[in-house]
Design a protein around this motif. Structure first.
Motif, PDB file in Angstrom:
ATOM      1  N   TYR A  87     -20.423  45.065 -45.178  1.00  0.00           N
ATOM      2  CA  TYR A  87     -19.174  46.426 -45.146  1.00  0.00           C
ATOM      3  C   TYR A  87     -17.840  46.739 -44.073  1.00  0.00           C
ATOM      4  O   TYR A  87     -18.837  47.461 -42.714  1.00  0.00           O
ATOM      5  CB  TYR A  87     -19.286  47.337 -45.812  1.00  0.00           C
ATOM      6  N   LEU A  88     -17.438  45.573 -42.985  1.00  0.00           N
ATOM      7  CA  LEU A  88     -17.234  45.215 -41.541  1.00  0.00           C
ATOM      8  C   LEU A  88     -16.301  46.835 -41.163  1.00  0.00           C
ATOM      9  O   LEU A  88     -16.098  47.256 -39.572  1.00  0.00           O
ATOM     10  CB  LEU A  88     -16.520  44.527 -41.721  1.00  0.00           C
ATOM     11  N   LEU A  90     -17.611  33.113 -28.877  1.00  0.00           N
ATOM     12  CA  LEU A  90     -16.750  32.470 -29.739  1.00  0.00           C
ATOM     13  C   LEU A  90     -15.317  31.997 -29.468  1.00  0.00           C
ATOM     14  O   LEU A  90     -14.110  31.127 -30.232  1.00  0.00           O
ATOM     15  CB  LEU A  90     -15.660  34.357 -29.485  1.00  0.00           C
ATOM     16  N   THR A  91     -15.569  31.396 -28.022  1.00  0.00           N
ATOM     17  CA  THR A  91     -14.528  30.030 -27.945  1.00  0.00           C
ATOM     18  C   THR A  91     -14.030  29.147 -27.825  1.00  0.00           C
ATOM     19  O   THR A  91     -13.298  28.281 -27.979  1.00  0.00           O
ATOM     20  CB  THR A  91     -14.610  30.711 -25.917  1.00  0.00           C
ATOM     21  N   GLU A  92     -15.595  28.580 -28.793  1.00  0.00           N
ATOM     22  CA  GLU A  92     -16.481  27.638 -29.274  1.00  0.00           C
ATOM     23  C   GLU A  92     -15.624  27.670 -30.515  1.00  0.00           C
ATOM     24  O   GLU A  92     -15.649  26.857 -31.499  1.00  0.00           O
ATOM     25  CB  GLU A  92     -17.286  27.141 -29.281  1.00  0.00           C
ATOM     26  N   ARG A  93     -15.264  29.184 -31.390  1.00  0.00           N
ATOM     27  CA  ARG A  93     -15.358  29.034 -32.713  1.00  0.00           C
ATOM     28  C   ARG A  93     -16.151  28.750 -33.354  1.00  0.00           C
ATOM     29  O   ARG A  93     -16.111  28.151 -34.557  1.00  0.00           O
ATOM     30  CB  ARG A  93     -14.195  28.385 -33.246  1.00  0.00           C
ATOM     31  N   ARG A  94     -17.591  28.606 -32.771  1.00  0.00           N
ATOM     32  CA  ARG A  94     -18.668  28.216 -33.810  1.00  0.00           C
ATOM     33  C   ARG A  94     -19.729  29.663 -32.925  1.00  0.00           C
ATOM     34  O   ARG A  94     -20.492  29.946 -32.622  1.00  0.00           O
ATOM     35  CB  ARG A  94     -19.058  27.471 -33.869  1.00  0.00           C
ATOM     36  N   PHE A  95     -19.577  30.792 -34.086  1.00  0.00           N
ATOM     37  CA  PHE A  95     -20.503  32.467 -33.415  1.00  0.00           C
ATOM     38  C   PHE A  95     -21.409  33.495 -35.020  1.00  0.00           C
ATOM     39  O   PHE A  95     -20.895  33.038 -35.435  1.00  0.00           O
ATOM     40  CB  PHE A  95     -19.823  32.723 -33.021  1.00  0.00           C
ATOM     41  N   VAL A  96     -21.881  34.112 -34.098  1.00  0.00           N
ATOM     42  CA  VAL A  96     -21.865  34.600 -35.417  1.00  0.00           C
ATOM     43  C   VAL A  96     -21.825  35.863 -34.976  1.00  0.00           C
ATOM     44  O   VAL A  96     -22.475  36.402 -33.625  1.00  0.00           O
ATOM     45  CB  VAL A  96     -23.624  34.676 -36.266  1.00  0.00           C
ATOM     46  N   ALA A  97     -21.045  36.993 -35.689  1.00  0.00           N
ATOM     47  CA  ALA A  97     -20.530  38.344 -35.014  1.00  0.00           C
ATOM     48  C   ALA A  97     -21.759  39.516 -35.586  1.00  0.00           C
ATOM     49  O   ALA A  97     -21.434  39.883 -37.189  1.00  0.00           O
ATOM     50  CB  ALA A  97     -19.842  39.064 -34.547  1.00  0.00           C
ATOM     51  N   ALA A  98     -22.120  40.326 -35.096  1.00  0.00           N
ATOM     52  CA  ALA A  98     -22.712  41.266 -36.086  1.00  0.00           C
ATOM     53  C   ALA A  98     -22.096  42.953 -35.712  1.00  0.00           C
ATOM     54  O   ALA A  98     -21.359  43.197 -34.358  1.00  0.00           O
ATOM     55  CB  ALA A  98     -24.168  41.813 -35.946  1.00  0.00           C
ATOM     56  N   TYR A  99     -22.192  43.572 -36.730  1.00  0.00           N
ATOM     57  CA  TYR A  99     -21.207  44.723 -36.432  1.00  0.00           C
ATOM     58  C   TYR A  99     -22.190  46.018 -36.909  1.00  0.00           C
ATOM     59  O   TYR A  99     -23.451  45.940 -38.161  1.00  0.00           O
ATOM     60  CB  TYR A  99     -20.075  44.298 -37.835  1.00  0.00           C
ATOM     61  N   ARG A 110     -26.979  51.689 -37.722  1.00  0.00           N
ATOM     62  CA  ARG A 110     -27.031  51.005 -38.921  1.00  0.00           C
ATOM     63  C   ARG A 110     -26.871  49.583 -38.251  1.00  0.00           C
ATOM     64  O   ARG A 110     -25.032  49.692 -37.942  1.00  0.00           O
ATOM     65  CB  ARG A 110     -27.066  51.236 -39.976  1.00  0.00           C
ATOM     66  N   VAL A 111     -27.155  48.909 -38.531  1.00  0.00           N
ATOM     67  CA  VAL A 111     -26.494  46.895 -38.989  1.00  0.00           C
ATOM     68  C   VAL A 111     -25.429  47.439 -40.273  1.00  0.00           C
ATOM     69  O   VAL A 111     -26.285  46.970 -41.388  1.00  0.00           O
ATOM     70  CB  VAL A 111     -27.219  46.234 -38.510  1.00  0.00           C
ATOM     71  N   THR A 112     -24.725  47.021 -40.515  1.00  0.00           N
ATOM     72  CA  THR A 112     -23.336  46.948 -41.821  1.00  0.00           C
ATOM     73  C   THR A 112     -22.452  45.840 -42.043  1.00  0.00           C
ATOM     74  O   THR A 112     -22.002  46.062 -43.380  1.00  0.00           O
ATOM     75  CB  THR A 112     -22.907  48.414 -41.355  1.00  0.00           C
ATOM     76  N   ALA A 134     -30.666  41.924 -42.991  1.00  0.00           N
ATOM     77  CA  ALA A 134     -30.924  43.251 -42.495  1.00  0.00           C
ATOM     78  C   ALA A 134     -30.467  44.097 -43.166  1.00  0.00           C
ATOM     79  O   ALA A 134     -30.536  45.423 -43.323  1.00  0.00           O
ATOM     80  CB  ALA A 134     -31.081  42.470 -41.090  1.00  0.00           C
ATOM     81  N   ILE A 135     -28.842  43.909 -43.093  1.00  0.00           N
ATOM     82  CA  ILE A 135     -28.277  45.137 -44.048  1.00  0.00           C
ATOM     83  C   ILE A 135     -28.655  45.959 -45.340  1.00  0.00           C
ATOM     84  O   ILE A 135     -28.834  46.950 -45.584  1.00  0.00           O
ATOM     85  CB  ILE A 135     -26.380  44.338 -44.143  1.00  0.00           C
ATOM     86  N   ALA A 136     -29.109  44.846 -46.378  1.00  0.00           N
ATOM     87  CA  ALA A 136     -29.785  45.319 -46.773  1.00  0.00           C
ATOM     88  C   ALA A 136     -30.404  46.393 -47.286  1.00  0.00           C
ATOM     89  O   ALA A 136     -30.882  47.235 -47.881  1.00  0.00           O
ATOM     90  CB  ALA A 136     -29.994  43.930 -48.040  1.00  0.00           C
ATOM     91  N   SER A 137     -31.294  45.545 -45.745  1.00  0.00           N
ATOM     92  CA  SER A 137     -33.264  46.425 -46.521  1.00  0.00           C
ATOM     93  C   SER A 137     -32.446  48.607 -45.188  1.00  0.00           C
ATOM     94  O   SER A 137     -33.173  48.547 -45.079  1.00  0.00           O
ATOM     95  CB  SER A 137     -33.398  45.931 -45.607  1.00  0.00           C
ATOM     96  N   GLY A 138     -30.825  47.898 -44.626  1.00  0.00           N
ATOM     97  CA  GLY A 138     -30.776  49.303 -43.912  1.00  0.00           C
ATOM     98  C   GLY A 138     -31.466  49.243 -42.700  1.00  0.00           C
ATOM     99  O   GLY A 138     -31.451  50.555 -41.881  1.00  0.00           O
ATOM    100  N   ALA A 139     -31.651  48.175 -41.908  1.00  0.00           N
ATOM    101  CA  ALA A 139     -32.571  48.269 -40.263  1.00  0.00           C
ATOM    102  C   ALA A 139     -31.107  48.657 -39.950  1.00  0.00           C
ATOM    103  O   ALA A 139     -30.748  48.953 -40.269  1.00  0.00           O
ATOM    104  CB  ALA A 139     -32.210  46.757 -39.739  1.00  0.00           C
ATOM    105  N   SER A 140     -31.869  49.193 -38.655  1.00  0.00           N
ATOM    106  CA  SER A 140     -31.093  50.297 -37.577  1.00  0.00           C
ATOM    107  C   SER A 140     -30.550  48.529 -36.802  1.00  0.00           C
ATOM    108  O   SER A 140     -31.331  47.580 -36.335  1.00  0.00           O
ATOM    109  CB  SER A 140     -31.799  50.809 -36.994  1.00  0.00           C
ATOM    110  N   TRP A 141     -29.093  49.541 -35.633  1.00  0.00           N
ATOM    111  CA  TRP A 141     -28.759  48.176 -34.777  1.00  0.00           C
ATOM    112  C   TRP A 141     -29.809  47.459 -34.357  1.00  0.00           C
ATOM    113  O   TRP A 141     -30.209  46.377 -33.884  1.00  0.00           O
ATOM    114  CB  TRP A 141     -27.822  48.672 -33.968  1.00  0.00           C
ATOM    115  N   THR A 142     -30.849  48.126 -33.433  1.00  0.00           N
ATOM    116  CA  THR A 142     -31.663  47.622 -32.507  1.00  0.00           C
ATOM    117  C   THR A 142     -33.135  46.696 -33.433  1.00  0.00           C
ATOM    118  O   THR A 142     -33.644  45.828 -33.199  1.00  0.00           O
ATOM    119  CB  THR A 142     -32.916  48.481 -32.291  1.00  0.00           C
ATOM    120  N   GLU A 143     -33.203  47.491 -34.106  1.00  0.00           N
ATOM    121  CA  GLU A 143     -34.249  46.584 -35.379  1.00  0.00           C
ATOM    122  C   GLU A 143     -33.689  45.088 -35.378  1.00  0.00           C
ATOM    123  O   GLU A 143     -34.362  43.799 -35.430  1.00  0.00           O
ATOM    124  CB  GLU A 143     -34.627  47.254 -36.567  1.00  0.00           C
ATOM    125  N   ALA A 144     -32.516  45.229 -36.037  1.00  0.00           N
ATOM    126  CA  ALA A 144     -31.724  43.765 -36.610  1.00  0.00           C
ATOM    127  C   ALA A 144     -31.297  42.777 -35.202  1.00  0.00           C
ATOM    128  O   ALA A 144     -31.738  41.905 -35.112  1.00  0.00           O
ATOM    129  CB  ALA A 144     -30.454  44.080 -36.856  1.00  0.00           C
TER     130      ALA A 144
END
Length: 392
Positions: free
Chosen positions: A326-327, A340-349, A354-356, A374-384
């Motif tokens: 849920y972004l 980002l500039t190469e348009r090949r990336f993963v971004a976390a929110y 929590r990472v959501t 990580a999202i499904a397990s409710g992982a914290s931001w630092t953990e993720a």
């Protein structure tokens, strides 16, 4: 229960009907649909169908034999017009009723429209074919709304040789959902391909020869596509007693009232994984929620909360966009892999601690799957972030 009615011959409604049969329900099963067509897939409408890559026949979710095997009381081309909870009856546009012991509402959404005449929308197969036939090389298309639907349609039209103007009221398209940096990256992709993208403008009406802006200016167009969001199809429930508020309001089990459940784009339910009420307009969620609602209706003694990690995808030009979680309402976005500039990336929110959510562009599916976990397990931001650092 010997009579179950599913209102909405949609992906959610079909998934519910199939699940009921698969789970052993052998009573009367009525599937009501407002369109005359059997259930079909909608995401390709703004992509493969609009571009002409697919013929309409490819959209069917099931073959006629598959549908016949479900032994449905199929009421297509017959919209629901009312619900009598106390009587256990759904009123239909042809004057008939469908009695039920259990009900699943899967009536989806409809496009928002603007004042004036002549504008296209893109929700049904007829909508897509009608617009496709108008997208000839050199024609001028104005798209109102630079969300995912509008952006996909604009990309298809541009590749078809149309002159495309994309109008968006926000300063950066999709920033509220994916963040400013990702929104700007998608913006550049459209600008580089010759889209006339104008942000911070409000369209007030479809006018003769184009659209009228709030400042009175006319933006010329041969065709206009209105992609300015959607409204849940809940009007038929007015006075029914169901709670409606930007969708059919449900609990964590997708139950809206006793023996009444909702699923798909029309359902607003409490997702315990994120601790909030949400309504998700994604194809994957529709099928998953249809199955969950059917199981909970059929097996009340073994009900389970519906707590998914939402998933969606989008194709724009050569960009493949995938996202989990849920972004919206995020507090931070971090690029954790790629560039980002190469348009090949993963971004976390991040929301709170929590990472959501996670979004990938131009990456293989496995690059984002661990973020789903990580999202499904409710992982914290630092953990993720730590897990990702180790993985890389």
């Amino acid at each position: 229960m010997r009579r179950i009615v599913v209102v909405g011959a949609s992906a959610a409604g079909l998934a519910a009907a199939e699940t009921l049969r698969r789970e052993g329900y052998d009573g009367t099963l009525t599937l009501v649909g407002d369109e005359p067509l059997a259930p079909y897939d909608r995401p390709p409408l703004s992509k493969q169908v609009l571009s002409g890559a697919w013929e309409p026949g490819r959209l069917a979710l099931r073959t006629p034999d598959d549908l016949a095997g479900l032994d449905l009381d199929l009421r297509l081309g017959t919209p629901a017009t009312g619900l009598r909870l106390a009587d256990g009856e759904v009123e239909l546009a042809d004057g008939s009723t469908a009695a039920y012991d259990g009900l699943i509402v899967a009536t989806g959404v409809r496009p928002r429209r603007l004042p004036g005449e002549g504008g296209h929308v893109l929700r049904t197969l007829d909508d897509a074919v009608r617009l496709r036939d108008r997208l000839t090389p050199g024609s001028r298309l104005v798209v109102v709304g630079a969300g995912f639907l509008g952006a996909e349609a604009a990309a298809v039209a541009r590749l078809a040789g149309c002159e495309v103007t994309l109008l968006e009221p926000a300063p950066v398209p999709l920033a509220h959902a994916v963040g400013t940096e990702v929104g700007e990256m998608l913006t550049r992709a459209h600008l580089e391909r010759g889209i006339d993208l104008r942000c911070g403008v409000t369209v007030t009406e479809v006018a003769e020869g184009g659209v009228r802006l709030a400042d009175g200016r006319l933006v010329d167009a041969d065709e206009v596509l209105i992609a300015a969001g959607s409204l849940p199809n809940t009007d038929w429930l007015d006075g029914s007693g169901l709670t409606v508020g930007d969708g059919v309001v449900c609990d964590a089990y997708c139950e809206a009232a006793r023996q009444v459940y909702a699923a798909g784009d029309v359902a607003r339910w409490y997702n315990p994984l994120f601790g909030r009420s949400m309504r998700i307009e994604h194809r994957t969620n529709a099928a998953e929620q249809g199955m969950a609602a059917a199981r909970n209706l059929l097996h009340p003694e073994a009900r389970k909360p519906f707590a998914p990690v939402p998933y969606f995808w989008s194709d724009q030009y050569d960009l493949k966009i995938q996202a989990y979680g849920y972004l919206r309402g995020h507090d931070e976005v971090a690029v954790v892999e790629g560039d980002l500039t190469e348009r090949r990336f993963v971004a976390a929110y991040r929301a709170g601690d929590r990472v959501t959510g996670a979004l990938a562009v131009g990456m293989p599916p496995k690059a984002i799957r661990r973020w789903r976990q990580a999202i499904a397990s409710g992982a914290s931001w630092t953990e993720a972030l730590g897990v990702d650092a180790i993985a890389n």
